[in-house]
Scaffold this active site. Structure first.
Site, PDB file in Angstrom:
ATOM      1  N   ASN A 195       1.580 -10.754  -0.925  1.00  0.00           N
ATOM      2  CA  ASN A 195       3.194 -11.416  -0.421  1.00  0.00           C
ATOM      3  C   ASN A 195       3.831 -11.972   0.781  1.00  0.00           C
ATOM      4  O   ASN A 195       4.635 -13.159   1.070  1.00  0.00           O
ATOM      5  CB  ASN A 195       4.790 -10.761  -1.455  1.00  0.00           C
ATOM      6  CG  ASN A 195       3.526  -9.326  -0.239  1.00  0.00           C
ATOM      7  OD1 ASN A 195       3.011  -8.965   0.267  1.00  0.00           O
ATOM      8  ND2 ASN A 195       5.142  -8.404   0.395  1.00  0.00           N
ATOM      9  N   LYS A 218     -10.788  -8.528   3.208  1.00  0.00           N
ATOM     10  CA  LYS A 218     -11.208  -8.518   1.950  1.00  0.00           C
ATOM     11  C   LYS A 218      -9.117  -9.214   1.905  1.00  0.00           C
ATOM     12  O   LYS A 218      -8.522  -8.473   1.987  1.00  0.00           O
ATOM     13  CB  LYS A 218     -10.544  -7.772   1.399  1.00  0.00           C
ATOM     14  CG  LYS A 218     -10.720  -8.154   0.171  1.00  0.00           C
ATOM     15  CD  LYS A 218     -10.481  -6.949  -0.746  1.00  0.00           C
ATOM     16  CE  LYS A 218      -8.921  -6.663  -1.974  1.00  0.00           C
ATOM     17  NZ  LYS A 218      -9.012  -7.777  -1.846  1.00  0.00           N
ATOM     18  N   PRO A 219      -8.799 -10.613   1.164  1.00  0.00           N
ATOM     19  CA  PRO A 219      -7.810 -11.613   1.391  1.00  0.00           C
ATOM     20  C   PRO A 219      -6.924 -10.812   0.190  1.00  0.00           C
ATOM     21  O   PRO A 219      -8.631 -10.402  -0.889  1.00  0.00           O
ATOM     22  CB  PRO A 219      -7.829 -12.384   1.234  1.00  0.00           C
ATOM     23  CG  PRO A 219      -9.443 -12.686   1.169  1.00  0.00           C
ATOM     24  CD  PRO A 219     -10.020 -11.985   1.810  1.00  0.00           C
ATOM     25  N   GLY A 273      -0.187  -2.313   0.926  1.00  0.00           N
ATOM     26  CA  GLY A 273       0.106  -2.637  -0.607  1.00  0.00           C
ATOM     27  C   GLY A 273       0.862  -1.196  -1.100  1.00  0.00           C
ATOM     28  O   GLY A 273       2.052  -0.715  -0.259  1.00  0.00           O
ATOM     29  N   SER A 274       0.180  -1.645  -2.365  1.00  0.00           N
ATOM     30  CA  SER A 274       1.235   0.181  -3.502  1.00  0.00           C
ATOM     31  C   SER A 274       0.811   1.339  -2.941  1.00  0.00           C
ATOM     32  O   SER A 274      -0.628   1.662  -1.815  1.00  0.00           O
ATOM     33  CB  SER A 274       0.712  -0.598  -4.887  1.00  0.00           C
ATOM     34  OG  SER A 274      -0.271  -0.060  -5.220  1.00  0.00           O
ATOM     35  N   GLU A 295       0.353   0.901   5.162  1.00  0.00           N
ATOM     36  CA  GLU A 295       2.170   0.509   4.868  1.00  0.00           C
ATOM     37  C   GLU A 295       2.506   0.230   3.313  1.00  0.00           C
ATOM     38  O   GLU A 295       1.152  -0.657   3.000  1.00  0.00           O
ATOM     39  CB  GLU A 295       2.094  -1.037   5.909  1.00  0.00           C
ATOM     40  CG  GLU A 295       3.635  -1.170   5.631  1.00  0.00           C
ATOM     41  CD  GLU A 295       3.965  -2.226   4.650  1.00  0.00           C
ATOM     42  OE1 GLU A 295       4.836  -2.319   3.942  1.00  0.00           O
ATOM     43  OE2 GLU A 295       3.263  -3.389   5.356  1.00  0.00           O
ATOM     44  N   CYS A 329       8.114  -5.991   0.724  1.00  0.00           N
ATOM     45  CA  CYS A 329       8.038  -4.507   0.124  1.00  0.00           C
ATOM     46  C   CYS A 329       9.526  -3.373   1.405  1.00  0.00           C
ATOM     47  O   CYS A 329       9.660  -2.576   0.835  1.00  0.00           O
ATOM     48  CB  CYS A 329       6.958  -3.946   1.071  1.00  0.00           C
ATOM     49  SG  CYS A 329       6.978  -4.824   3.005  1.00  0.00           S
ATOM     50  N   GLU A 426      10.037   0.481  -7.664  1.00  0.00           N
ATOM     51  CA  GLU A 426      10.037  -0.529  -6.677  1.00  0.00           C
ATOM     52  C   GLU A 426      10.294  -1.454  -7.887  1.00  0.00           C
ATOM     53  O   GLU A 426       8.994  -2.032  -8.382  1.00  0.00           O
ATOM     54  CB  GLU A 426       8.720  -1.035  -6.007  1.00  0.00           C
ATOM     55  CG  GLU A 426       8.960  -2.408  -4.788  1.00  0.00           C
ATOM     56  CD  GLU A 426       8.561  -2.125  -3.884  1.00  0.00           C
ATOM     57  OE1 GLU A 426       8.509  -2.050  -2.890  1.00  0.00           O
ATOM     58  OE2 GLU A 426       7.230  -1.188  -3.619  1.00  0.00           O
TER      59      GLU A 426
END
Length: 522
Positions: A195, A218-219, A273-274, A295, A329, A426
């Protein structure tokens, strides 16, 4: 439209895309890779389609590639390598070797390189913003905003590098001097989301480099080109080989992620991420008691009290809820409005949302772009239908926009019950769900009724209420009378199941060990 492809559960946890497709390379199989000129950049050399290990651009050893598509058009942008365990181990080894020399550079040297990196980012603003729009879909004006935000982390942490002060602690014994110093922690694994394909990297990488750490990144397979362009600029700025390494993967994400967390040469893991994935990585990193920064997911409340400036509150909701088409987020997920002003706020918000221009982010009149892929659309649709089934009223939007690309109409629902899915999960999409409340105590109870706690927002002109509510909200960050909180200088992060650790601000501390030295015999 055909149903979306299904992926393995571990891949879904890592938020792998549905449009990005692994393509096995075979001697008789002719695969297509878009020309770098197709990106329309002034500097086509910023488009990199390989991984980066020990200062070299490399393909996957087994030859596989992943297609990357533009979410606004569903057209292929290009391909990246499908790397695996062997490449990940090589990247970690390269970072470990480079750490021996990079950690010995002076803070001033690291400052100077980061400032060159920052200057190169600013010089290439148009190209880097265009890359963000092409692979993420956000409007170009938002992409430029992300780019500037991304670059600001390099500037900020360059300045933090020369301020990693130690400490002298008075000792009760006259022949001993107590000294505390700070040293870089070592190799850092960086795992980022799609995002904010640029800013989520520099927020971590800037701190790591400034501290004297080396990194393996790691994208996300949805948005790899922004990450690879940053590495190209870092190399031009003078970052030595092995200090930054990039492993690209989709099908092998589980094994790559595990190696990045469990390899004993890695000393820290930083992830955005999640929450489910954060928990999984946390467990892996615990095998060697690595330091972690996580995060994770949010479910931000946005509260409008009856003494608020309604115009400012509507503007704040627009910025907070619909920035990035709701795919941030920290965006508002639950909007609570006090009963006496509920109708007026709902009407004004719906009027503004109805005027949005949804489309390709490269078109100058576009205000909001696509969602990242069709799976994201399915979740928004599920939340809308669930709320309507429980008595919510549709004011604007509510459905997918037909045609190419992953577009969902910006949506406002009123009278959303507290039991609706949108108030429990979310959404990560352009859905504003309005719920009315009566008292301050009631809304604080509803706002805190969630296992996560990343950000929260409220609007009020009562100074006493501002302090009470800001302190009562169970979140890591609060916006009072504003819908925008992200800055390089602030400690960004959450509480509860939204993660641990802080990025930005004094986040360089997250990448350093504290060492105490007692000097005796004086």
């Amino acid at each position: 439209m055909p149903p979306p492809r299904r992926a393995a559960s571990i891949t879904l946890l890592f938020a792998a895309p549905l449009k990005n497709k692994f393509i096995p390379r075979h001697p008789l199989f002719r695969y297509r890779m878009a020309s770098t000129n197709a990106f329309g950049l002034k500097d086509a050399s910023l488009v990199r389609t390989q991984g980066f290990i020990d200062g070299k651009w490399v393909d996957a050893k087994e030859g596989g590639v992943i297609k990357v598509t533009n979410p606004a058009t569903a057209e292929e942008l290009g391909t990246i390598p499908e790397m695996g365990l062997e490449e990940t181990k090589q990247a970690i080894e390269a970072a470990s070797t480079a750490f021996k020399t990079w950690s010995k550079t002076s803070a001033k040297q690291r400052h100077d390189i980061l400032m060159k990196f920052y200057a190169l980012m600013k010089e290439n603003t148009d190209d880097l913003a265009r890359l963000i729009t092409l692979e993420n879909g956000k409007p170009l004006v938002e992409a430029k905003g992300e780019h500037n935000y991304s670059a600001s982390f390099l500037e900020w942490f360059a300045e933090e590098a020369v301020r990693t002060y130690g400490e002298v602690i008075p000792c009760a014994m006259t022949n001993i001097r107590n000294v505390v110093i700070k040293q870089p922690i070592g190799v850092v694994s960086i795992l980022t989301p799609w995002n904010f394909p640029s800013a989520m990297i520099t927020r971590k990488l800037g701190a790591a480099l400034a501290a004297g750490c080396t990194a393996v990144i790691k994208p996300p397979p949805e948005t790899p080109f922004s990450a690879l362009a940053l590495v190209e600029l870092a190399t031009r700025a003078g970052v030595p080989p092995g200090v930054i390494n990039v492993v690209t993967t989709q099908a092998n994400v589980a094994v790559v992620g595990r190696e990045m967390c469990e390899n004993p040469a890695v000393k820290k893991v930083s992830f955005t991420g999640s929450t489910p994935v954060a928990k999984m990585l946390y467990g892996m990193a615990a095998s060697t008691l690595k330091k972690v920064s996580l995060e994770a997911g949010g479910n931000a409340p946005f509260i409008v009290f009856d003494d608020a400036d309604i115009d400012a509150a509507v503007e704040g909701a627009i910025m907070c809820k619909f920035r990035g088409t709701g795919q941030t987020c920290v965006c508002a997920n639950r909007i609570y409005v006090q009963s006496s002003i509920y109708a007026e706020f709902a009407s004004r918000l719906a009027e503004r949302v109805a005027a949005f221009k949804v489309g390709n982010g490269l078109e100058k009149d576009t205000t909001h772009g696509p969602l990242i892929h069709d799976r994201a659309i399915e979740k928004v649709q599920r939340h809308v239908e669930d709320a309507l089934s429980q008595g919510a009223q549709l004011l604007v939007g509510g459905k997918r926009i037909e045609g190419p690309g992953s577009f969902f109409a910006p949506t406002v629902l009123s009278d959303v019950p507290a039991t609706a899915l949108v108030n429990k999960e979310e959404t990560f999409g352009p859905l504003a769900a309005l719920t009315r409340f009566e008292t301050e105590e009631e809304v604080i109870r509803m706002a805190n009724d969630t296992p996560v706690g990343l950000a929260g927002y409220f609007f009020s002109r009562d100074v006493g209420r501002v302090w009470r509510v800001a302190e009562a909200l169970e979140v890591g960050m609060v916006g009072t009378n504003t819908g925008v909180i992200s800055q390089a200088v602030i400690p960004f992060g959450g509480i509860k199941e939204s993660g641990l650790g802080r990025e930005g601000g004094h986040g360089i501390e997250e990448y350093m060990n504290v060492k105490f030295i007692a000097f005796g015999g004086l």
